[in-house]
Design a protein around this motif. Structure first.
Motif, PDB file in Angstrom:
ATOM      1  N   UNK A  32       1.100  -1.176  -0.059  1.00  0.00           N
ATOM      2  CA  UNK A  32       0.078  -0.019   0.280  1.00  0.00           C
ATOM      3  C   UNK A  32       1.346   1.715   0.236  1.00  0.00           C
ATOM      4  N   UNK A  33       2.116   0.608   1.251  1.00  0.00           N
ATOM      5  CA  UNK A  33       3.306   2.311   0.624  1.00  0.00           C
ATOM      6  C   UNK A  33       3.505   2.814  -0.397  1.00  0.00           C
ATOM      7  N   UNK A  34       4.158   1.634  -1.172  1.00  0.00           N
ATOM      8  CA  UNK A  34       4.821   1.383  -2.396  1.00  0.00           C
ATOM      9  C   UNK A  34       3.471   2.024  -3.232  1.00  0.00           C
ATOM     10  N   UNK A  35       2.364   1.656  -3.104  1.00  0.00           N
ATOM     11  CA  UNK A  35       1.404   2.171  -3.810  1.00  0.00           C
ATOM     12  C   UNK A  35       1.432   3.559  -3.928  1.00  0.00           C
ATOM     13  N   UNK A  36       0.708   3.947  -3.002  1.00  0.00           N
ATOM     14  CA  UNK A  36       0.829   5.767  -2.200  1.00  0.00           C
ATOM     15  C   UNK A  36       2.095   6.291  -3.330  1.00  0.00           C
ATOM     16  N   UNK A  37       3.070   5.878  -3.060  1.00  0.00           N
ATOM     17  CA  UNK A  37       4.242   6.323  -3.552  1.00  0.00           C
ATOM     18  C   UNK A  37       4.828   6.882  -4.999  1.00  0.00           C
ATOM     19  N   UNK A  38       4.506   5.723  -5.272  1.00  0.00           N
ATOM     20  CA  UNK A  38       4.125   5.437  -7.338  1.00  0.00           C
ATOM     21  C   UNK A  38       2.935   7.067  -7.314  1.00  0.00           C
ATOM     22  N   UNK A  39       2.392   6.781  -6.858  1.00  0.00           N
ATOM     23  CA  UNK A  39       1.173   7.644  -7.554  1.00  0.00           C
ATOM     24  C   UNK A  39       1.339   8.701  -7.101  1.00  0.00           C
ATOM     25  N   UNK A  40       1.959   9.362  -5.944  1.00  0.00           N
ATOM     26  CA  UNK A  40       2.942  10.151  -6.033  1.00  0.00           C
ATOM     27  C   UNK A  40       3.399  10.933  -6.748  1.00  0.00           C
ATOM     28  N   UNK A  41       4.227  10.346  -7.157  1.00  0.00           N
ATOM     29  CA  UNK A  41       5.158  10.188  -8.496  1.00  0.00           C
ATOM     30  C   UNK A  41       5.368  10.722  -9.802  1.00  0.00           C
ATOM     31  N   UNK A  42       4.221   9.883  -9.810  1.00  0.00           N
ATOM     32  CA  UNK A  42       3.444   9.729 -10.918  1.00  0.00           C
ATOM     33  C   UNK A  42       2.695  11.350 -11.855  1.00  0.00           C
ATOM     34  N   UNK A  43       2.091  11.921 -10.234  1.00  0.00           N
ATOM     35  CA  UNK A  43       1.251  13.160 -10.256  1.00  0.00           C
ATOM     36  C   UNK A  43       2.614  14.135 -10.420  1.00  0.00           C
ATOM     37  N   UNK A  44       3.477  14.242  -9.814  1.00  0.00           N
ATOM     38  CA  UNK A  44       4.542  14.859  -9.624  1.00  0.00           C
ATOM     39  C   UNK A  44       5.027  15.276 -11.269  1.00  0.00           C
ATOM     40  N   UNK A  45       5.583  13.801 -11.703  1.00  0.00           N
ATOM     41  CA  UNK A  45       5.941  13.999 -13.100  1.00  0.00           C
ATOM     42  C   UNK A  45       5.217  14.895 -14.530  1.00  0.00           C
ATOM     43  N   UNK A  46       4.036  14.295 -13.847  1.00  0.00           N
ATOM     44  CA  UNK A  46       2.581  14.829 -15.384  1.00  0.00           C
ATOM     45  C   UNK A  46       2.604  15.947 -15.013  1.00  0.00           C
ATOM     46  N   UNK A  47       2.506  16.718 -13.638  1.00  0.00           N
ATOM     47  CA  UNK A  47       2.404  17.896 -13.383  1.00  0.00           C
ATOM     48  C   UNK A  47       3.859  18.734 -14.166  1.00  0.00           C
ATOM     49  N   UNK A  48       5.409  18.365 -13.897  1.00  0.00           N
ATOM     50  CA  UNK A  48       6.466  18.546 -14.954  1.00  0.00           C
ATOM     51  C   UNK A  48       6.226  18.651 -16.212  1.00  0.00           C
ATOM     52  N   UNK A  49       5.429  17.754 -16.666  1.00  0.00           N
ATOM     53  CA  UNK A  49       5.100  17.964 -18.404  1.00  0.00           C
ATOM     54  C   UNK A  49       4.355  18.402 -18.333  1.00  0.00           C
ATOM     55  N   UNK A  50       3.064  19.161 -17.856  1.00  0.00           N
ATOM     56  CA  UNK A  50       2.415  20.302 -18.161  1.00  0.00           C
ATOM     57  C   UNK A  50       3.130  21.537 -17.917  1.00  0.00           C
TER      58      UNK A  50
END
Length: 155
Positions: A32-50
Motif C-alpha cells: 500500500x505504501x509503495x502504491x501511494x508513493x508511485x501515485x505521488x511520483x506519477x502526479x509530480x511527473x505529470x505536473x512537470x510535463x504540463x
C-alpha cells in the motif's frame, strides 16, 4: 519522533512474537505504501510535463507597459489542460552569462499568472521589475522565469 520510534519498536516485537500474522500484514502495508508513493511520483511527473508545455516569455518593454511595470509577460498554454494558477521567480542575466542579477529580498514582487487560462489561450500582462543589483540597467538584461509552480484543472 518518539511516537514513530515506538511504532517501529512495537512492529518489531509483533514481527518476532507473531511472525505468521505480522508478515502478511506488513507486506500488505508495504504494498500500500509503495502504491501511494508511485501515485505521488506519477502526479509530480505529470505536473512537470504540463508545466514544460507552457510558453512563458519575459521582455523589458517600457513602451507598451506603464513605467512602474515595464516587464511584459506573455504566457501561452499549450498543455492541453486548463491552467488554474501559476507562480514563478524572475531571473535577470547579461546576455551570454548565467549569473543571476536579481537581488532576492523580502520586498521582491510575487509573480503570478492568470487565475484561469484555457488550453490554447494566451495571456499578456505588465509586471514590476525585480530589484536588480547596483550598476545594471534593465534594458541590457535578459529576463527568464524559473521555478514554475502551477495548478491544472481536470478538463
Amino acid at each position: 519522533m518518539l511516537i514513530g520510534a515506538l511504532l517501529i519498536l512495537t512492529w518489531l516485537v509483533l514481527l518476532v512474537r507473531y511472525p505468521l500474522r505480522a508478515v502478511p500484514i506488513s507486506l500488505g502495508a508495504l504494498l500500500l505504501l509503495g502504491l501511494v508513493a508511485g501515485w505521488v511520483l506519477w502526479q509530480e511527473h505529470r505536473e512537470r510535463q504540463l508545466l514544460g508545455r507552457l510558453e512563458l516569455h519575459l521582455n523589458y518593454a517600457p513602451g507598451p507597459c506603464p513605467a512602474a511595470q515595464p516587464l511584459r509577460v506573455t504566457l501561452r498554454n499549450n498543455s492541453g489542460r486548463a491552467l488554474r494558477g501559476l507562480r514563478w521567480d524572475v531571473t535577470a542575466h547579461v546576455p551570454g552569462t548565467r549569473i543571476n542579477l536579481v537581488q532576492n529580498a523580502y520586498d521582491t514582487p510575487i509573480y503570478q499568472g492568470p487565475g484561469d487560462l484555457q488550453s490554447g489561450a494566451q495571456w499578456q500582462s505588465c509586471l514590476p521589475l525585480p530589484p536588480l543589483r547596483a550598476g545594471y540597467r534593465a534594458s541590457t538584461l535578459e529576463f527568464q522565469a524559473e521555478n514554475l509552480r502551477g495548478r491544472f484543472g481536470d478538463d
